[in-house]
Write an enzyme that holds these catalytic residues in place. Structure first.
Site, PDB file in Angstrom:
ATOM      1  N   LYS A 116       0.805  -1.225   0.000  1.00 30.23           N
ATOM      2  CA  LYS A 116       0.000   0.000   0.000  1.00 30.23           C
ATOM      3  C   LYS A 116       0.839   1.277   0.000  1.00 30.23           C
ATOM      4  O   LYS A 116       0.435   2.276  -0.614  1.00 30.23           O
ATOM      5  CB  LYS A 116      -0.969   0.000   1.186  1.00 30.23           C
ATOM      6  CG  LYS A 116      -1.884  -1.233   1.245  1.00 30.23           C
ATOM      7  CD  LYS A 116      -2.689  -1.445  -0.030  1.00 30.23           C
ATOM      8  CE  LYS A 116      -3.309  -2.827  -0.074  1.00 30.23           C
ATOM      9  NZ  LYS A 116      -3.908  -3.165  -1.365  1.00 30.23           N
ATOM     10  N   HIS A 208     -16.888   6.196   0.628  1.00 30.22           N
ATOM     11  CA  HIS A 208     -16.042   5.325  -0.178  1.00 30.22           C
ATOM     12  C   HIS A 208     -16.577   5.374  -1.609  1.00 30.22           C
ATOM     13  O   HIS A 208     -17.678   4.895  -1.872  1.00 30.22           O
ATOM     14  CB  HIS A 208     -16.092   3.893   0.374  1.00 30.22           C
ATOM     15  CG  HIS A 208     -15.414   2.859  -0.484  1.00 30.22           C
ATOM     16  ND1 HIS A 208     -14.504   1.952   0.023  1.00 30.22           N
ATOM     17  CD2 HIS A 208     -15.497   2.586  -1.804  1.00 30.22           C
ATOM     18  CE1 HIS A 208     -14.067   1.180  -0.962  1.00 30.22           C
ATOM     19  NE2 HIS A 208     -14.661   1.534  -2.077  1.00 30.22           N
ATOM     20  N   ARG A 292      -8.526  -6.502  -9.832  1.00 35.40           N
ATOM     21  CA  ARG A 292      -9.419  -7.631 -10.136  1.00 35.40           C
ATOM     22  C   ARG A 292     -10.788  -7.081 -10.534  1.00 35.40           C
ATOM     23  O   ARG A 292     -11.053  -5.891 -10.366  1.00 35.40           O
ATOM     24  CB  ARG A 292      -9.601  -8.500  -8.884  1.00 35.40           C
ATOM     25  CG  ARG A 292     -10.208  -7.698  -7.721  1.00 35.40           C
ATOM     26  CD  ARG A 292     -10.669  -8.538  -6.557  1.00 35.40           C
ATOM     27  NE  ARG A 292     -11.478  -7.752  -5.630  1.00 35.40           N
ATOM     28  CZ  ARG A 292     -11.016  -6.925  -4.711  1.00 35.40           C
ATOM     29  NH1 ARG A 292      -9.719  -6.756  -4.560  1.00 35.40           N
ATOM     30  NH2 ARG A 292     -11.843  -6.250  -3.927  1.00 35.40           N
TER      31      ARG A 292
HETATM   32  C1  MV4 Z   1      -8.720   5.663   5.988  1.00 29.38           C
HETATM   33  C2  MV4 Z   1      -9.809   6.225   6.670  1.00 29.38           C
HETATM   34  C3  MV4 Z   1      -9.701   7.525   7.106  1.00 29.38           C
HETATM   35  N1  MV4 Z   1      -8.560   8.217   6.895  1.00 29.38           N
HETATM   36  N2  MV4 Z   1      -7.610   6.392   5.809  1.00 29.38           N
HETATM   37  C4  MV4 Z   1     -10.594   1.288   5.491  1.00 29.38           C
HETATM   38  C5  MV4 Z   1     -10.284   0.253   4.482  1.00 29.38           C
HETATM   39  C6  MV4 Z   1      -8.971   0.603   3.917  1.00 29.38           C
HETATM   40  N3  MV4 Z   1      -9.006   0.464   2.512  1.00 29.38           N
HETATM   41  C7  MV4 Z   1      -8.714   2.021   4.317  1.00 29.38           C
HETATM   42  N4  MV4 Z   1      -9.770   2.393   5.199  1.00 29.38           N
HETATM   43  C8  MV4 Z   1      -9.844   3.637   5.713  1.00 29.38           C
HETATM   44  N5  MV4 Z   1      -8.750   4.413   5.507  1.00 29.38           N
HETATM   45  C9  MV4 Z   1      -7.549   7.633   6.256  1.00 29.38           C
HETATM   46  N6  MV4 Z   1      -6.422   8.338   6.073  1.00 29.38           N
HETATM   47  C10 MV4 Z   1     -10.954   5.438   6.845  1.00 29.38           C
HETATM   48  C11 MV4 Z   1     -10.973   4.138   6.389  1.00 29.38           C
HETATM   49  C12 MV4 Z   1     -12.188   3.418   6.672  1.00 29.38           C
HETATM   50  C13 MV4 Z   1     -13.103   3.087   5.654  1.00 29.38           C
HETATM   51  C14 MV4 Z   1     -12.860   3.390   4.318  1.00 29.38           C
HETATM   52  C15 MV4 Z   1     -13.753   3.062   3.351  1.00 29.38           C
HETATM   53  C16 MV4 Z   1     -14.934   2.420   3.681  1.00 29.38           C
HETATM   54  C17 MV4 Z   1     -15.206   2.089   4.982  1.00 29.38           C
HETATM   55  C18 MV4 Z   1     -14.296   2.420   5.984  1.00 29.38           C
HETATM   56  C19 MV4 Z   1     -14.582   2.083   7.294  1.00 29.38           C
HETATM   57  C20 MV4 Z   1     -13.671   2.392   8.271  1.00 29.38           C
HETATM   58  C21 MV4 Z   1     -12.484   3.062   7.961  1.00 29.38           C
END
Ligand code: MV4
Length: 454
Positions: A116, A208, A292
């Protein structure tokens, strides 16, 4: 064009790939574990090969057995679906070494996007917006504490080998930093064999939003607009929709351009998705790239009128695919129907489906591998169907989904259908204004009342 594709997967996605292959005139080979002998993909493929016992690691993750199955059936390509080996660099490489086209990313690409911190660095250098934080990996806990002070709390520590929500720690103040650092590092080392971490400013209550791409082998990258996947629970998506209620054409074009720019910078080929976080100010940031086809691809198909699996196969053959920015022509929503009990904290509910009736009518699509009398094995994930609707507007799509959920009869097991029915009537969901925190406050009370016919 390929003559025969082996599908290294099970369930609805195996059925989905078989359908695309049939329409393209490509023969198919299903593989199955002993637990899946009664599965539909086994019956609908031209050939089927048993690749091992129920445990995934001995069957759907068994690389030598999959390669042997491809060789004895003379398959010239392997479609990995999602999950299992779809983002496994070793499998991609072994396929290539055996002159079998892996319908997915190269081993190098999987490694680059799977790490990542490297993925983020690569996208940042390509001019894709990224979240403020460390330049690559943190060298020490002291470096992390110093940087956190500069970018200000809250911050988030992420394992470079993590992803999909695994190996992350939210840190709200300096006093918590050292403990979070140690536990995150240990967890990452144990889970991924790599304890390296990077740091980011924490984006509070984002949405998201992900952009679907298909890139041919000649540098043409098309985007297919966004999917809003903010309705999640413990990093499992429950409902996805497109277009996002908060993305207008101007933002859509900027996000699509950013995703394409990132894909072009790495000479990406095939189907891929760039995930972004969209903050409350309307700024978006690169989060991860998935190399994917994803579970939720059908909603994009329903609003763009493109078959993404066929497009992915065409790209893999080397066909030139004209670069097009696809805009949504209507609205689509997907509900993931899981064999889970929503009244019992979504605990798995495997077993035999004693009676099944699938919804239908205008604008309703069901992607599934189950049938009346089918027994859901406890060995694999609990998604048993995807209910997808399309309609001219979001409001009509929600009404149509509610109607289709009422027609969906599954007896013998518990499913997430009542949850979805309640969600379609929820004022917060209906407003379109919600974040990834939506499910933290969703009230499951009374969902027993959302049974068929009510
Ligand atoms: C984050 C974030 C807030 N700030 N990064 C969750 C999955 C992974 N792909 C990265 N994620 C997150 N990264 C920063 N800098 C919040 C999340 C996150 C989240 C992201 C997308 C969908 C649902 C989520 C649920 C919790 C936290």
């Amino acid at each position: 064009m390929f003559k025969k594709i082996l599908i290294a997967n099970r369930g609805e996605i195996a059925m989905r790939v078989i359908r695309a292959c049939k329409e393209l005139g490509i023969k198919t080979v299903a593989v199955y574990s002993t637990a899946d002998k009664q599965s539909l993909h086994v019956k609908f493929a031209d050939e089927a090969v048993c690749i091992g016992p129920a445990l995934s690691k001995d069957s759907y993750l068994n690389i030598p057995n999959l390669i042997a199955a491809a060789e004895i059936t003379n398959a010239d390509a392997i479609h990995p679906g999602y999950g299992f080996l779809s983002e496994n660099a070793e499998f991609s490489q072994v396929c290539s070494d055996h002159n079998i086209k892996f319908i997915g990313a190269s081993a190098d690409m999987i490694n680059k996007m799977g790490d990542k911190a490297t993925a983020k660095e690569t996208m940042k250098n390509a001019g894709v917006p990224t979240i403020p934080g460390s330049d690559g990996l943190l060298g020490s806990v002291e470096e992390g504490i110093k940087l956190a002070k500069e970018i200000k709390y809250p911050v988030i520590l992420k394992a470079t080998a993590g992803g999909g929500g695994r190996g992350m720690r939210l840190i709200k103040k300096e006093e918590e930093f050292e403990a979070a650092w140690s536990s995150c590092r240990q967890e990452a080392e144990a889970a991924f064999g790599n304890g390296e971490l990077y740091l980011e400013k924490f984006i509070e209550e984002p949405r998201h939003i992900e952009i679907q791409l298909v890139a041919d082998q000649h540098g043409n990258v098309s985007h297919y607009s966004e999917r809003d996947c903010s309705i999640q629970r413990r990093h499992q998506k429950l409902v996805e929709e497109t277009p996002s209620p908060v993305v207008d054409n101007e933002l859509r074009q900027r996000m699509g351009d950013a995703a394409k720019k990132g894909a072009k910078a790495i000479n990406y080929e095939g189907a891929g998705t760039v995930e972004f976080l969209l903050d409350k100010h309307g700024d978006f940031y690169f989060m991860e790239m998935n190399t994917r086809i994803q579970v939720e691809h059908p909603i994009t198909e329903e609003v763009t009128d493109v078959d993404l699996i066929k497009q992915q196969i065409r790209a893999a053959t080397g066909e030139v695919l004209e670069e097009v920015d696809h805009l949504p022509k209507r609205h689509s929503i997907e509900c993931r129907i899981n064999a889970e009990d929503p009244t019992k904290d979504f605990r798995p509910s495997p077993g035999t489906i004693t009676n099944l009736h699938l919804p239908g009518g205008q604008g309703v699509r069901v992607d599934t591998h189950v049938y009346s009398g089918y027994t859901i094995p406890a060995n694999y994930d609990s998604m048993i169907a995807k209910l997808i609707v399309r309609a001219p507007t979001r409001e009509e799509a929600m009404i149509r989904m509610r109607r289709a959920l009422d027609e969906f009869i599954i007896e013998g097991i518990k499913t997430s259908i009542p949850f979805h029915a309640k969600l379609m009537e929820d004022e917060g969901f209906k407003s379109g204004i919600f974040t990834t925190a939506f499910m933290e406050t969703f009230d499951m009370e009374g969902i027993e009342d959302y049974v068929v016919g009510k």
